[in-house]
Structure formats: structure tokens, C-alpha cells
Design an enzyme around this catalytic site. Sequence first.
Site, PDB file in Angstrom:
ATOM      1  N   GLY A 155       0.809  -1.210   0.000  1.00 51.43           N
ATOM      2  CA  GLY A 155       0.000   0.000   0.000  1.00 51.43           C
ATOM      3  C   GLY A 155       0.844   1.262   0.000  1.00 51.43           C
ATOM      4  N   ASP A 156       0.195   2.398  -0.243  1.00 50.48           N
ATOM      5  CA  ASP A 156       0.839   3.717  -0.228  1.00 50.48           C
ATOM      6  C   ASP A 156       1.956   3.845  -1.261  1.00 50.48           C
ATOM      7  OD1 ASP A 156      -0.836   4.402   1.896  1.00 50.48           O
ATOM      8  OD2 ASP A 156       0.589   3.618   3.372  1.00 50.48           O
ATOM      9  N   LYS A 170      -0.515   5.255  -5.742  1.00 49.45           N
ATOM     10  CA  LYS A 170      -1.616   4.963  -6.672  1.00 49.45           C
ATOM     11  C   LYS A 170      -2.405   6.225  -6.998  1.00 49.45           C
ATOM     12  CE  LYS A 170      -3.128   1.995  -3.648  1.00 49.45           C
ATOM     13  NZ  LYS A 170      -1.990   1.938  -2.723  1.00 49.45           N
ATOM     14  N   GLY A 219      -5.899   5.835   1.603  1.00 51.52           N
ATOM     15  CA  GLY A 219      -5.607   7.266   1.618  1.00 51.52           C
ATOM     16  C   GLY A 219      -4.758   7.547   0.396  1.00 51.52           C
ATOM     17  N   HIS A 220      -5.362   8.142  -0.610  1.00 56.80           N
ATOM     18  CA  HIS A 220      -4.656   8.365  -1.873  1.00 56.80           C
ATOM     19  C   HIS A 220      -4.414   9.865  -2.051  1.00 56.80           C
ATOM     20  CE1 HIS A 220      -6.381   4.301  -3.509  1.00 56.80           C
ATOM     21  NE2 HIS A 220      -5.636   4.166  -2.429  1.00 56.80           N
ATOM     22  N   GLN A 249      -5.032  -0.261  -1.251  1.00 57.50           N
ATOM     23  CA  GLN A 249      -4.073  -1.120  -0.542  1.00 57.50           C
ATOM     24  C   GLN A 249      -3.040  -1.675  -1.550  1.00 57.50           C
ATOM     25  OE1 GLN A 249      -7.742  -1.792   0.384  1.00 57.50           O
ATOM     26  NE2 GLN A 249      -7.239  -0.011   1.568  1.00 57.50           N
TER      27      GLN A 249
HETATM   28  P1  GDP Z   1      -1.396   5.677  -2.357  1.00 59.52           P
HETATM   29  O1  GDP Z   1      -2.139   5.233  -1.149  1.00 59.52           O
HETATM   30  O2  GDP Z   1      -0.827   4.535  -3.131  1.00 59.52           O
HETATM   31  O3  GDP Z   1      -2.195   6.597  -3.244  1.00 59.52           O
HETATM   32  O4  GDP Z   1      -0.145   6.526  -1.826  1.00 59.52           O
HETATM   33  P2  GDP Z   1      -0.185   7.649  -0.649  1.00 59.52           P
HETATM   34  O5  GDP Z   1      -0.842   8.858  -1.172  1.00 59.52           O
HETATM   35  O6  GDP Z   1      -0.702   7.059   0.606  1.00 59.52           O
HETATM   36  O7  GDP Z   1       1.373   7.861  -0.413  1.00 59.52           O
HETATM   37  C1  GDP Z   1       2.236   8.249  -1.444  1.00 59.52           C
HETATM   38  C2  GDP Z   1       2.915   9.569  -1.035  1.00 59.52           C
HETATM   39  O8  GDP Z   1       4.044   9.790  -1.871  1.00 59.52           O
HETATM   40  C3  GDP Z   1       2.039  10.790  -1.199  1.00 59.52           C
HETATM   41  O9  GDP Z   1       2.346  11.707  -0.208  1.00 59.52           O
HETATM   42  C4  GDP Z   1       2.455  11.328  -2.584  1.00 59.52           C
HETATM   43  O10 GDP Z   1       2.223  12.731  -2.703  1.00 59.52           O
HETATM   44  C5  GDP Z   1       3.923  11.028  -2.569  1.00 59.52           C
HETATM   45  N1  GDP Z   1       4.546  10.775  -3.883  1.00 59.52           N
HETATM   46  C6  GDP Z   1       4.018  10.121  -4.960  1.00 59.52           C
HETATM   47  N2  GDP Z   1       4.949   9.997  -5.933  1.00 59.52           N
HETATM   48  C7  GDP Z   1       6.077  10.582  -5.469  1.00 59.52           C
HETATM   49  C8  GDP Z   1       7.404  10.735  -6.003  1.00 59.52           C
HETATM   50  O11 GDP Z   1       7.735  10.293  -7.095  1.00 59.52           O
HETATM   51  N3  GDP Z   1       8.316  11.379  -5.207  1.00 59.52           N
HETATM   52  C9  GDP Z   1       8.002  11.853  -3.974  1.00 59.52           C
HETATM   53  N4  GDP Z   1       8.961  12.458  -3.276  1.00 59.52           N
HETATM   54  N5  GDP Z   1       6.754  11.731  -3.442  1.00 59.52           N
HETATM   55  C10 GDP Z   1       5.821  11.087  -4.187  1.00 59.52           C
HETATM   56  P1  IMO Z   2      -3.794   2.686   0.436  1.00 61.20           P
HETATM   57  O1  IMO Z   2      -4.955   2.456  -0.517  1.00 61.20           O
HETATM   58  C1  IMO Z   2      -1.260   1.009   3.539  1.00 61.20           C
HETATM   59  C2  IMO Z   2      -3.087  -1.890   6.253  1.00 61.20           C
HETATM   60  C3  IMO Z   2      -3.203  -1.501   7.704  1.00 61.20           C
HETATM   61  C4  IMO Z   2      -3.064  -2.866   8.372  1.00 61.20           C
HETATM   62  C5  IMO Z   2      -3.804  -3.773   7.399  1.00 61.20           C
HETATM   63  C6  IMO Z   2      -5.248  -4.059   7.785  1.00 61.20           C
HETATM   64  O2  IMO Z   2      -3.682   4.088   0.880  1.00 61.20           O
HETATM   65  O3  IMO Z   2      -2.549   2.108  -0.104  1.00 61.20           O
HETATM   66  P2  IMO Z   2      -7.476  -2.606   7.677  1.00 61.20           P
HETATM   67  O4  IMO Z   2      -7.834  -1.318   8.331  1.00 61.20           O
HETATM   68  O5  IMO Z   2      -7.569  -2.583   6.188  1.00 61.20           O
HETATM   69  O6  IMO Z   2      -8.199  -3.783   8.251  1.00 61.20           O
HETATM   70  O7  IMO Z   2      -5.921  -2.835   8.066  1.00 61.20           O
HETATM   71  O8  IMO Z   2      -3.787  -3.130   6.142  1.00 61.20           O
HETATM   72  N1  IMO Z   2      -3.698  -0.945   5.285  1.00 61.20           N
HETATM   73  C7  IMO Z   2      -2.993  -0.111   4.516  1.00 61.20           C
HETATM   74  N2  IMO Z   2      -1.670   0.113   4.461  1.00 61.20           N
HETATM   75  N3  IMO Z   2      -2.082   1.619   2.676  1.00 61.20           N
HETATM   76  C8  IMO Z   2      -3.409   1.380   2.684  1.00 61.20           C
HETATM   77  O9  IMO Z   2      -4.252   1.881   1.749  1.00 61.20           O
HETATM   78  C9  IMO Z   2      -3.923   0.504   3.668  1.00 61.20           C
HETATM   79  N4  IMO Z   2      -5.159   0.061   3.977  1.00 61.20           N
HETATM   80  C10 IMO Z   2      -5.008  -0.834   4.962  1.00 61.20           C
HETATM   81  O10 IMO Z   2      -2.178  -0.613   8.091  1.00 61.20           O
HETATM   82  O11 IMO Z   2      -1.709  -3.256   8.363  1.00 61.20           O
HETATM   83 MG    MG Z   3      -2.213   5.538   0.914  1.00 62.84          MG
END
Ligand code: GDP
Ligand code: IMO
Ligand code: MG
Length: 432
Positions: free
Chosen positions: A13-14, A17, A41-42, A226
Amino acid sequence: MPNNVIVLGTQWGDEGKGKVADLLTTEASCVVRSQGGNNAGHTLVAGDKKIVVRLVPSGILHPSCQCLIGSGVVVNPDALFGEIEELKAAGITDAEQRIKVSAGCALLLPIHPAIDKGAEKKRGRNAIGTTGRGIGPCYEDKVARRGVRVGDLAYPEILKEKLRSLMDYRNFLLRNFYDEPEVSFDEVYSHLIELAPRLLAMTADISAILADARAKQQKVLFEGAQGTFLDIDYGTYPFVTSSNTVAGGCCTGSGAGPLHMDYVLGIGKAYTTRVGGGPFPTELNDETGEHIRKAGQEFGAVTGRPRRTGWFDAVAMRRAVQINSLSGLALMKLDVLDGMQELKICTAYKLKDGTVTELPPLAAYEYADVEPVYETMPGWSESTFGVTDFAKLPVNAQNYIRRLEELSGVKVAILSTGPERSQTIFFENPFA
Ligand code: GDP
Ligand code: IMO
Ligand code: MG
């Protein structure tokens, strides 16, 4: 011409996306979410605007884009309305009109976070580290066939009966097993009746919208939440989320058939992060890990928790390539590795019994004492932040990317060098 593109996480995750989904939405008429809920959280960055969407699909910044929530998503109405208000405050006033929700979505009720928290407490040192949003208990109720769904809001008497039986069971558990206070049936029921007209006005037949878009040859983006190793069947069970995060989940969760998918874009960081408990073979519990956390601002977008950090894991990525049928990889956050003397890539795992494997095991306990086998590459001192031309990247960065491709068995289609839309290098456009 590829019209249906899946964007999904290849790690825990994170991965970024949100950035990629937002970027590719320029071409799409719809973005659809298929699983998960407000545990996601995107992050979307457009100029000086930074918005984190949780239930709302990442196409919301594009005025002509419909944002669809498929039946596989669990919907907390208060969380959804809260997000719509946040979007309004950020100047996106028509969000509510552009978001369409399937009547088949399971409703995430106030009792679900209560159970989630109770269950985590009970697990003690084996806690999963969930987001506490009630996602797991809501999916449990759905699969146990006692869930209430968005469409039930149109039938108050049926809703009342279903809600009563769900809450009787859940409150019994809360009181007697989790030793937590009960949640009031009357309050939940009257709140649902109050919000019903607003949510029902947003419902639509998502499968029909997708079929229509297909007939008109419009482009549709399927947005995963995720990541692959949080998948309920293929992740590091039980340290996973409660839905199918892999490519197959995009079909079941949205109501589009597998033969309609044209391109699967995996999103992965140039290193690895994980939030919550569970196996993480390449984790760095040292200064290097701390450096990556700081440089990458690796703190959860939903819970603010510090993310665990580690080296790129080609063993895990190989599995992600296999089970998602990845067409290409978007490699994110290369810039975070700037200034590091050397970089490691995990090429194999050495298991407890001494065997060396190039594909990861399945269950969390099978990861016990796994030792990552590393290949070391030289880092680079120059900044790659915002670079938009591959040829302008330091040679060592170019070599690092090429080696990741070789070891993972997938080509890099998109390379990201910063959070902004423009800080991106396209080798291949999934929609082209
Ligand atoms: P998601 O859940 O897959 O949408 O990812 P998140 O938003 O939770 O976390 C990704 C984080 O990395 C966010 O704060 C983005 O703004 C940041 N991000 C995405 N691409 C890049 C990159 O190429 N470089 C840097 N420094 N930050 C990035
Ligand atoms: P995005 O879409 C990162 C993780 C939680 C925990 C496990 C189970 O932003 O990538 P839950 O609340 O789903 O039952 O938790 O999954 N988890 C994530 N980790 N990014 C996410 O979403 C997540 N959604 C759930 O931290 O380990
Ligand atoms: Mg996220």
C-alpha cells in the site's frame, strides 16, 4: 486501443496509486473503485493543492470524470459525506453529482470500528495494526450474509429487520467477548433513515455505466486500494486487509468482466514501505531506514502513523507480476533515494531451513527468520527530483532502474520523480 486500465499497488500500500490514477484520468471518462473503503488514503497533488481521498475515487479533480464506487467497496456514509464536504471546501463543488455508488456496497456502520478496535485490543501483541476504520468487521458481516447494503436504505422495514439482527449479534460480542460498550440500535437506525435520501440519490448501476462506457469506447480507470501483499488471499495472512487487492478484485468489485481489461499497471516504490504489523523481510530498523522515512515523508495519509521502510524487494515484486498479470510498472519516489551511497535490492529469500527461494512464501509465520539475499549497487549524489527526461538521470539511477526491471520481470512504464503530476517520465502510456 486500450480503454480499460487497472492501477493497483504491488507492495503493502501507499505506493503512489493516487498520483498515477489522477495523472491517467486526464484521458478517462470514469474512475472506479472496486474494493476496500476509507482505510485507503490516496494523495493527489495539483499545483499547490494537495488532497487526500479515502473513499472517493482519484479522478475527482478532473471535472468531466465520473467517480464510481463498485459493489466490492465498503461504504461508511458519514466518511463519504465528510470527504465530499472537504472537497467542496477545496473548490470541487460538484463532487456529489459526479460520485455514483452501487446499491450493492456493504454499509460500514458505527458498530464496525467498535468491533475493529475491540478485536485489535484482544489480539494484544499479535495485533494487525489495522486502520481502525471497521473494514474487517464490515467485510465479515458481508461474507456472513448478515450485512446491510446501500440499496437496503430504500426499504426501511427490511433495513430495520436486517440491522436489528446484525446489531444484536455484534452487540452481544461487544459486550460479552470484547468487554466494550454497546452501540445503540435506535441511534444507528434513525441516523441511517436520515441520511438515506442523500445516499440513495447517489446510487447507480455501476456495471451498466461501465458497459456503456465500453460500448462508446471511452476510457475507464480501475483504481486499486491497498496493495498486493495486503490481499486477503495472497498477502502476508493474517497481516492483511479484508478484500482482494489483486487485479482479479477489480473485476468482481466493479462488475466488469476480465476480458474487458486491457492493461494492468502495477504501482511500486523504488524502495518498500509497510504500515501496521506483519512480515517485511527487507525492513531497515536502522539509520538508513530512518533516512528513507524522512526523505520520503513516510507517514500514513490516513492515520499519520510512521511507515516502516526498507529496500526494494524483487522477490515480492515477482509474485506481484505473476498474480496481477502486470503489463507494466509505475516506479515511484526515485528521488527519495538521492544521495545514498549504495542501494540494496533483495533478489532471493533464505528461509529458516536454509533453502533459497525466488518467490515469497504465503503465510506470515513462514516468513519467520527469512533472510533477504541482497545485490548491492552504487547510489548517486545528484538530485533526480522533478527530472522528466530519463537521459538526464544519473547513470547509476538509470542502472538501478534497469536492474529492478530485470530482477522483477516487468518493464517500467512510468517513472515518478516527485509528487506533482509533471514530475513524471512516461516510457509507455497505458491508454495509448
Ligand atoms: P497511495 O495510497 O498509493 O495513493 O499513496 P499515498 O498517497 O498514501 O502515499 C504516497 C505519497 O508519496 C504521497 O504523499 C504522494 O504525494 C507522494 N509521492 C508520490 N509519488 C512521489 C514521487 O515520485 N516522489 C516523492 N517524493 N513523493 C511522491
Ligand atoms: P492505500 O490504498 C497502507 C493496512 C493496515 C493494516 C492492514 C489491515 O492508501 O494504499 P485494515 O484497516 O484494512 O483492516 O488494516 O492493512 N492498510 C494499509 N496500508 N495503505 C493502505 O491503503 C492501507 N489500507 C489498509 O495498516 O496493516
Ligand atoms: Mg495511501
